[in-house]
Design a protein around this motif. Sequence first.
Motif, PDB file in Angstrom:
ATOM      1  N   ARG A   1       1.704 -11.939  -3.863  1.00 32.26           N
ATOM      2  CA  ARG A   1       1.970 -12.094  -2.431  1.00 32.26           C
ATOM      3  C   ARG A   1       2.202 -10.738  -1.775  1.00 32.26           C
ATOM      4  NH1 ARG A   1       6.520 -15.260  -2.402  1.00 32.26           N
ATOM      5  NH2 ARG A   1       5.231 -16.997  -3.017  1.00 32.26           N
ATOM      6  N   SER A   2       3.017  -9.882  -2.380  1.00 31.71           N
ATOM      7  CA  SER A   2       3.305  -8.577  -1.778  1.00 31.71           C
ATOM      8  C   SER A   2       2.054  -7.690  -1.772  1.00 31.71           C
ATOM      9  CB  SER A   2       4.458  -7.883  -2.499  1.00 31.71           C
ATOM     10  OG  SER A   2       4.138  -7.649  -3.848  1.00 31.71           O
ATOM     11  N   ASN A   3       1.216  -7.809  -2.793  1.00 32.07           N
ATOM     12  CA  ASN A   3      -0.032  -7.037  -2.798  1.00 32.07           C
ATOM     13  C   ASN A   3      -0.980  -7.506  -1.705  1.00 32.07           C
ATOM     14  OD1 ASN A   3       0.595  -5.292  -4.865  1.00 32.07           O
ATOM     15  ND2 ASN A   3      -0.276  -6.587  -6.449  1.00 32.07           N
ATOM     16  N   VAL A   4      -1.083  -8.802  -1.506  1.00 33.53           N
ATOM     17  CA  VAL A   4      -1.951  -9.337  -0.456  1.00 33.53           C
ATOM     18  C   VAL A   4      -1.460  -8.876   0.908  1.00 33.53           C
ATOM     19  CG1 VAL A   4      -2.689 -11.460   0.702  1.00 33.53           C
ATOM     20  CG2 VAL A   4      -2.779 -11.295  -1.788  1.00 33.53           C
ATOM     21  N   ILE A   5      -0.157  -8.952   1.128  1.00 34.99           N
ATOM     22  CA  ILE A   5       0.403  -8.511   2.416  1.00 34.99           C
ATOM     23  C   ILE A   5       0.127  -7.025   2.623  1.00 34.99           C
ATOM     24  CG2 ILE A   5       2.570  -8.119   3.660  1.00 34.99           C
ATOM     25  CD1 ILE A   5       3.569 -10.762   2.357  1.00 34.99           C
ATOM     26  N   ALA A   6       0.335  -6.229   1.601  1.00 29.47           N
ATOM     27  CA  ALA A   6       0.071  -4.787   1.715  1.00 29.47           C
ATOM     28  C   ALA A   6      -1.402  -4.515   1.992  1.00 29.47           C
ATOM     29  CB  ALA A   6       0.510  -4.070   0.441  1.00 29.47           C
ATOM     30  N   ASN A   7      -2.297  -5.261   1.320  1.00 32.36           N
ATOM     31  CA  ASN A   7      -3.733  -5.074   1.560  1.00 32.36           C
ATOM     32  C   ASN A   7      -4.101  -5.412   2.991  1.00 32.36           C
ATOM     33  OD1 ASN A   7      -4.294  -4.182  -1.006  1.00 32.36           O
ATOM     34  ND2 ASN A   7      -4.863  -6.184  -1.776  1.00 32.36           N
ATOM     35  N   TRP A   8      -3.594  -6.524   3.517  1.00 34.33           N
ATOM     36  CA  TRP A   8      -3.917  -6.905   4.895  1.00 34.33           C
ATOM     37  C   TRP A   8      -3.357  -5.917   5.894  1.00 34.33           C
ATOM     38  CZ3 TRP A   8      -7.869  -9.396   6.276  1.00 34.33           C
ATOM     39  CH2 TRP A   8      -8.379 -10.416   5.479  1.00 34.33           C
ATOM     40  N   ARG A   9      -2.178  -5.380   5.645  1.00 31.87           N
ATOM     41  CA  ARG A   9      -1.625  -4.333   6.525  1.00 31.87           C
ATOM     42  C   ARG A   9      -2.514  -3.089   6.485  1.00 31.87           C
ATOM     43  NH1 ARG A   9       4.655  -5.107   4.950  1.00 31.87           N
ATOM     44  NH2 ARG A   9       5.048  -6.876   6.318  1.00 31.87           N
ATOM     45  N   GLY A  10      -2.975  -2.752   5.303  1.00 31.79           N
ATOM     46  CA  GLY A  10      -3.883  -1.611   5.174  1.00 31.79           C
ATOM     47  C   GLY A  10      -5.183  -1.834   5.919  1.00 31.79           C
ATOM     48  N   PHE A  11      -5.758  -3.046   5.789  1.00 29.05           N
ATOM     49  CA  PHE A  11      -6.976  -3.383   6.531  1.00 29.05           C
ATOM     50  C   PHE A  11      -6.742  -3.248   8.030  1.00 29.05           C
ATOM     51  CE2 PHE A  11      -8.735  -6.450   3.095  1.00 29.05           C
ATOM     52  CZ  PHE A  11      -9.376  -5.395   2.460  1.00 29.05           C
ATOM     53  N   GLY A  12      -5.601  -3.764   8.500  1.00 28.97           N
ATOM     54  CA  GLY A  12      -5.291  -3.706   9.932  1.00 28.97           C
ATOM     55  C   GLY A  12      -5.186  -2.281  10.434  1.00 28.97           C
ATOM     56  N   ALA A  13      -4.500  -1.414   9.691  1.00 28.95           N
ATOM     57  CA  ALA A  13      -4.375  -0.013  10.086  1.00 28.95           C
ATOM     58  C   ALA A  13      -5.735   0.673  10.084  1.00 28.95           C
ATOM     59  CB  ALA A  13      -3.416   0.708   9.138  1.00 28.95           C
ATOM     60  N   TRP A  14      -6.546   0.341   9.101  1.00 27.61           N
ATOM     61  CA  TRP A  14      -7.875   0.933   8.974  1.00 27.61           C
ATOM     62  C   TRP A  14      -8.744   0.515  10.151  1.00 27.61           C
ATOM     63  CZ3 TRP A  14     -12.619  -0.749   6.055  1.00 27.61           C
ATOM     64  CH2 TRP A  14     -13.363   0.323   5.605  1.00 27.61           C
ATOM     65  N   LEU A  15      -8.664  -0.753  10.543  1.00 30.45           N
ATOM     66  CA  LEU A  15      -9.446  -1.257  11.668  1.00 30.45           C
ATOM     67  C   LEU A  15      -9.019  -0.611  12.978  1.00 30.45           C
ATOM     68  CD1 LEU A  15      -9.593  -5.038  10.780  1.00 30.45           C
ATOM     69  CD2 LEU A  15     -11.495  -3.430  10.756  1.00 30.45           C
ATOM     70  N   GLN A  16      -7.719  -0.450  13.187  1.00 26.61           N
ATOM     71  CA  GLN A  16      -7.241   0.157  14.422  1.00 26.61           C
ATOM     72  C   GLN A  16      -7.650   1.614  14.525  1.00 26.61           C
ATOM     73  OE1 GLN A  16      -3.050  -0.605  14.370  1.00 26.61           O
ATOM     74  NE2 GLN A  16      -3.269  -2.655  15.210  1.00 26.61           N
TER      75      GLN A  16
END
Length: 109
Positions: free
Chosen positions: A12-27
Amino acid sequence: MQVIERLLFCIRSNVIANWRGFGAWLQASKNEISLIVIPLHDDPLTAVRKTRKGLRDVRDRAAANNLKWRDVAFAGIASEKAIMVIIRHQGIPREALWWKLEGRWPGAE
């Protein structure tokens, strides 16, 4: 039971971290982002390995002719049936990117 709870917490924590990373990358990338969905036909692990290698191969071959392709970056997530790949392609038109990838993965969307 504790081992399973720890494992689920880690996942769960890895998935959350990955999605946060994707979001920062997209922005940070603004409008030069594309999403491609590649269907999987083999064993998922084998298909993911082949797809990762294929994406790097397409990028590296294109970079031999156009230096802008050196900066193309991929991030993805896989399920049993498909891989979703987010592609950052600064300075490369979406049509050119799609043309290269469609040649390798004709079933991609």
